[in-house]
Design a protein around this motif. Structure first.
Motif, PDB file in Angstrom:
ATOM      1  N   ALA A  17      10.552   6.172   6.067  1.00  0.00           N
ATOM      2  CA  ALA A  17      10.904   5.688   4.731  1.00  0.00           C
ATOM      3  C   ALA A  17      10.182   4.378   4.431  1.00  0.00           C
ATOM      4  CB  ALA A  17      12.416   5.497   4.616  1.00  0.00           C
ATOM      5  N   LEU A  20       6.645   5.170   3.490  1.00  0.00           N
ATOM      6  CA  LEU A  20       6.503   5.834   2.194  1.00  0.00           C
ATOM      7  C   LEU A  20       6.876   4.941   1.018  1.00  0.00           C
ATOM      8  CD1 LEU A  20       7.988   9.308   3.158  1.00  0.00           C
ATOM      9  CD2 LEU A  20       5.592   8.761   2.755  1.00  0.00           C
ATOM     10  N   VAL A  21       7.848   4.064   1.181  1.00  0.00           N
ATOM     11  CA  VAL A  21       8.343   3.262   0.063  1.00  0.00           C
ATOM     12  C   VAL A  21       7.736   1.871   0.050  1.00  0.00           C
ATOM     13  CG1 VAL A  21      10.407   2.224  -0.945  1.00  0.00           C
ATOM     14  CG2 VAL A  21      10.481   4.546  -0.088  1.00  0.00           C
ATOM     15  N   LYS A  22       7.783   1.191   1.159  1.00  0.00           N
ATOM     16  CA  LYS A  22       7.383  -0.206   1.192  1.00  0.00           C
ATOM     17  C   LYS A  22       5.978  -0.400   1.752  1.00  0.00           C
ATOM     18  CE  LYS A  22       8.792  -4.666   2.925  1.00  0.00           C
ATOM     19  NZ  LYS A  22       9.226  -5.297   4.133  1.00  0.00           N
ATOM     20  N   GLY A  38      20.757   5.820   5.778  1.00  0.00           N
ATOM     21  CA  GLY A  38      20.072   6.872   5.031  1.00  0.00           C
ATOM     22  C   GLY A  38      20.559   8.264   5.399  1.00  0.00           C
ATOM     23  N   THR A  64      15.564  10.815   6.264  1.00  0.00           N
ATOM     24  CA  THR A  64      14.425  10.166   5.614  1.00  0.00           C
ATOM     25  C   THR A  64      14.615  10.121   4.100  1.00  0.00           C
ATOM     26  OG1 THR A  64      12.960  10.901   7.386  1.00  0.00           O
ATOM     27  CG2 THR A  64      11.926  10.205   5.346  1.00  0.00           C
ATOM     28  N   VAL A  65      15.052  11.224   3.512  1.00  0.00           N
ATOM     29  CA  VAL A  65      15.299  11.237   2.066  1.00  0.00           C
ATOM     30  C   VAL A  65      16.386  10.227   1.708  1.00  0.00           C
ATOM     31  CG1 VAL A  65      16.186  12.648   0.162  1.00  0.00           C
ATOM     32  CG2 VAL A  65      14.463  13.583   1.705  1.00  0.00           C
ATOM     33  N   ILE A  68      14.948   6.741   1.901  1.00  0.00           N
ATOM     34  CA  ILE A  68      14.091   6.474   0.741  1.00  0.00           C
ATOM     35  C   ILE A  68      14.951   6.125  -0.468  1.00  0.00           C
ATOM     36  CG2 ILE A  68      12.524   7.561  -0.920  1.00  0.00           C
ATOM     37  CD1 ILE A  68      11.261   9.031   1.503  1.00  0.00           C
ATOM     38  N   LEU A  71      16.259   2.555   0.072  1.00  0.00           N
ATOM     39  CA  LEU A  71      15.243   1.530  -0.168  1.00  0.00           C
ATOM     40  C   LEU A  71      14.911   1.412  -1.653  1.00  0.00           C
ATOM     41  CD1 LEU A  71      12.836   2.142   2.832  1.00  0.00           C
ATOM     42  CD2 LEU A  71      14.514   0.305   2.551  1.00  0.00           C
ATOM     43  N   TYR A  72      14.909   2.530  -2.360  1.00  0.00           N
ATOM     44  CA  TYR A  72      14.644   2.506  -3.795  1.00  0.00           C
ATOM     45  C   TYR A  72      15.747   1.754  -4.540  1.00  0.00           C
ATOM     46  CZ  TYR A  72      13.585   4.142  -8.507  1.00  0.00           C
ATOM     47  OH  TYR A  72      13.295   4.205  -9.834  1.00  0.00           O
TER      48      TYR A  72
END
Length: 79
Positions: A17, A20-22, A38, A64-65, A68, A71-72
């Motif tokens: 995550a 992919l995000v940060k 998560g 993981t989803v 994410i 984190l979003y």
């Protein structure tokens, strides 16, 4: 043994995550915490959608989803 699998999946999901995000990880402990939280978020979200997988890969995707999403939401709350 299950706790070790939970920690491993949490660390891996948190790292994924973060990538992919940060764009980076959060250290081992940070990745485990993000992945663990998560996994609960992802499990709740997937349950609402009627999805379930008991396999290692399914657990990893769910965590993981969820990480994410976490984190979003944290990024939205900061701005």
């Amino acid at each position: 043994m299950e706790i070790l699998a939970f920690l491993f999946i949490g660390a891996l999901a948190g790292w994924l995550a973060g990538q992919l995000v940060k764009g980076g990880g959060f250290g081992l402990i940070g990745n485990i915490v993000i992945g663990a939280v998560g996994s609960f978020i992802g499990g709740f979200t997937f349950h609402l959608l009627g999805l379930y997988s008991g396999s290692f890969l399914g657990s990893l995707v769910t965590a993981t989803v969820g990480a994410i999403i976490l984190l979003y939401v944290v990024r939205l709350a900061k701005s």
